[in-house]
Design a protein around this motif. Structure first.
Motif, PDB file in Angstrom:
ATOM      1  N   ASP A 192      32.873  -8.288  28.548  1.00 36.30           N
ATOM      2  CA  ASP A 192      31.508  -8.588  28.121  1.00 36.30           C
ATOM      3  C   ASP A 192      31.527  -9.206  26.721  1.00 36.30           C
ATOM      4  N   ALA A 193      32.403  -8.664  25.879  1.00 33.74           N
ATOM      5  CA  ALA A 193      32.535  -9.205  24.527  1.00 33.74           C
ATOM      6  C   ALA A 193      33.038 -10.647  24.597  1.00 33.74           C
ATOM      7  N   ALA A 194      33.982 -10.896  25.508  1.00 31.41           N
ATOM      8  CA  ALA A 194      34.497 -12.262  25.674  1.00 31.41           C
ATOM      9  C   ALA A 194      33.406 -13.194  26.181  1.00 31.41           C
ATOM     10  N   ALA A 195      32.566 -12.665  27.103  1.00 38.86           N
ATOM     11  CA  ALA A 195      31.471 -13.482  27.629  1.00 38.86           C
ATOM     12  C   ALA A 195      30.467 -13.811  26.526  1.00 38.86           C
ATOM     13  N   LYS A 196      30.199 -12.847  25.658  1.00 39.22           N
ATOM     14  CA  LYS A 196      29.280 -13.089  24.545  1.00 39.22           C
ATOM     15  C   LYS A 196      29.835 -14.147  23.601  1.00 39.22           C
ATOM     16  N   GLN A 197      31.152 -14.074  23.366  1.00 38.23           N
ATOM     17  CA  GLN A 197      31.771 -15.050  22.488  1.00 38.23           C
ATOM     18  C   GLN A 197      31.727 -16.436  23.120  1.00 38.23           C
ATOM     19  N   ALA A 198      32.006 -16.485  24.426  1.00 43.35           N
ATOM     20  CA  ALA A 198      31.969 -17.762  25.124  1.00 43.35           C
ATOM     21  C   ALA A 198      30.555 -18.333  25.107  1.00 43.35           C
ATOM     22  N   THR A 199      29.557 -17.453  25.248  1.00 44.91           N
ATOM     23  CA  THR A 199      28.161 -17.892  25.208  1.00 44.91           C
ATOM     24  C   THR A 199      27.818 -18.453  23.832  1.00 44.91           C
ATOM     25  N   ALA A 200      28.328 -17.805  22.801  1.00 46.61           N
ATOM     26  CA  ALA A 200      28.094 -18.284  21.441  1.00 46.61           C
ATOM     27  C   ALA A 200      28.726 -19.661  21.256  1.00 46.61           C
ATOM     28  N   ASP A 201      29.932 -19.830  21.805  1.00 52.19           N
ATOM     29  CA  ASP A 201      30.596 -21.132  21.712  1.00 52.19           C
ATOM     30  C   ASP A 201      29.788 -22.200  22.434  1.00 52.19           C
ATOM     31  N   ALA A 202      29.275 -21.835  23.618  1.00 46.48           N
ATOM     32  CA  ALA A 202      28.486 -22.796  24.384  1.00 46.48           C
ATOM     33  C   ALA A 202      27.203 -23.148  23.637  1.00 46.48           C
ATOM     34  N   ALA A 203      26.577 -22.144  23.007  1.00 46.65           N
ATOM     35  CA  ALA A 203      25.341 -22.389  22.261  1.00 46.65           C
ATOM     36  C   ALA A 203      25.605 -23.305  21.071  1.00 46.65           C
ATOM     37  N   SER A 204      26.755 -23.102  20.421  1.00 44.79           N
ATOM     38  CA  SER A 204      27.114 -23.942  19.279  1.00 44.79           C
ATOM     39  C   SER A 204      27.292 -25.394  19.710  1.00 44.79           C
ATOM     40  N   LEU A 205      28.009 -25.591  20.792  1.00 45.50           N
ATOM     41  CA  LEU A 205      28.202 -26.943  21.289  1.00 45.50           C
ATOM     42  C   LEU A 205      26.896 -27.528  21.835  1.00 45.50           C
ATOM     43  N   GLN A 206      26.026 -26.636  22.323  1.00 43.32           N
ATOM     44  CA  GLN A 206      24.744 -27.103  22.849  1.00 43.32           C
ATOM     45  C   GLN A 206      23.943 -27.785  21.746  1.00 43.32           C
TER      46      GLN A 206
END
Length: 406
Positions: A192-206
């Motif tokens: 879940d922590a990895a998913a949150k980090q990946a989501t943050a990365d996606a939001a940054s690139l978004q």
């Protein structure tokens, strides 16, 4: 002389003019290449981040499924333990009953014998025989009574020992399952922590995509169909998607600081969490009866993504295949399979010869992290990730790695 100078001057001017045009063309081409490379790089970075989100979400979903399966096994084991404990109580009661009967028999013999001469009431009972015939009769009685009592008592004791042994084995098994569940719950928290980090990365690139939306919109009209489709898909999945993914991830992260039972309750509760409201989502679960795999999957459009979801109220990517396939009566989908397991089933088919109902995979055979159902016309339906819902997408927007026909 003047004429010669004029000719030379015109020649030099012509050369300079040609050179200038050539430099301008090269400069323009270089600028176009740089812009194209920049756009391609941006798209690739965003897709890489989205793949990361997909992988983390898939891992978390698989862990929720494993936790559910482990909890089911624990519950079944506990039921067996309870049953064996009941058998043990019955065996103990039977032992006590047999001993009480035996005691009554001995007391009865004692009364008939009176004061013991030998110290053994069976011998005394025999010695008090009135005659030889009575002695023989008493001998048979003692033998039968002793043999019956001993056999009954031994049978009960054996049953009790067996039940206790089984109970001990099941208790040990239950302890192992509880430990496994606790380990899986902890692992889920990590993913879940990895998913949150990946989501943050996606939001940054978004944010970068939003800043370059005009460029992506222009690319969406490119003559290159693949580039156009990818750019359009990125524009269509702008900031609201990244925001919803982040919100859903927060709502579905398990708190594993409590006891094992609390962790399981949290794991089960994540299956009932509805994703935040997004365009095209639905609040009522569809009712599926018969139909085809494709028709059922399309009927699921709007159903929210849920970690480990396997019902029409919420699904993950492999859960969509399971729900739609089981409703269609397809034997291969009567049992739930993860995307990894599905990616090894059936036979491999070329992406250029797809048929409706083929399964599309991202990742490798046996290690796929996402699955979708091809519906035809270059389109597939899938459950993408937390915060999103079941919907269709172009195969060119996010191209799968391979396909299988089951």
């Amino acid at each position: 002389m003047k004429f010669g100078r004029v000719v030379v001057s015109l020649g030099v001017a012509a050369l300079i003019g040609v050179s200038g045009v050539s430099l301008n063309v090269v400069s323009a081409a270089s600028s176009t290449d740089n812009a194209s490379q920049s756009s391609t790089s941006l798209i690739q970075k965003l897709q890489a981040a989205q793949n990361k989100v997909m992988k983390a979400s898939n891992d978390a979903s698989n862990l929720v499924t494993q936790i559910d399966e482990t909890q089911t096994a624990i519950d079944a084991t506990q039921t067996k333990i309870t049953a064996y404990q009941s058998q043990i109580k019955k065996a103990d009661a039977e032992v006590k009953s047999r001993r009480a009967v035996l005691r009554k028999q001995l007391i009865s013999l004692q009364k008939q014998v009176g004061n013991s001469v030998t110290g053994n009431i069976y011998f005394d009972f025999m010695l008090n025989a009135k005659d030889f015939s009575d002695l023989i009769s008493r001998g048979f009685t003692v033998n039968k009574l002793n043999q019956a009592s001993q056999e009954a008592l031994q049978a009960v004791q054996d049953a009790e020992a067996k039940a206790k042994t089984l109970s001990q084995e099941l208790t040990a098994k239950k302890a192992q399952l509880v430990a496994s569940k606790a380990k899986l719950t902890a692992s889920k928290a990590q993913f879940d922590a990895a998913a949150k980090q990946a989501t943050a990365d996606a939001a940054s690139l978004q944010k970068q995509v939003d800043a370059n939306k005009a460029k992506l919109t222009a690319l969406a009209t490119s003559n290159n169909k693949a580039t156009a489709a990818t750019a359009k898909a990125l524009v269509d999945s702008a900031a609201p998607q990244a925001k919803s993914v982040s919100a859903a991830t927060k709502s579905q992260v398990s708190k594993t600081t409590g006891s094992a039972s609390v962790a399981v309750q949290v794991a089960h509760r994540t299956r009932a969490v509805a994703a935040p409201s997004t365009t095209g989502s639905r609040s009522v679960a569809p009712s599926l009866h018969g139909g085809s795999l494709v028709a059922n999957a399309l009927a699921m459009q709007g159903v929210p993504y849920v970690y480990g979801g396997k019902t029409a109220a919420g699904v993950d990517c492999s859960g969509l295949v399971y729900v739609a396939g089981r409703a269609a009566g397809i034997p291969a989908f009567s049992t739930y399979h993860t995307s990894q397991a599905l990616s090894s089933m059936g036979k491999m088919v070329s992406l250029s010869s797809l048929q409706p109902g083929d399964l599309l995979f991202w990742g490798g055979v046996g290690s796929a992290y996402h699955v979708a159902i091809y519906v035809g016309g270059g389109t597939y339906v899938h459950a993408p990730k937390p915060g999103d819902h079941v919907h269709t997408a172009s195969i060119n927007g996010w191209r799968p790695n391979f396909a299988r026909r089951i």
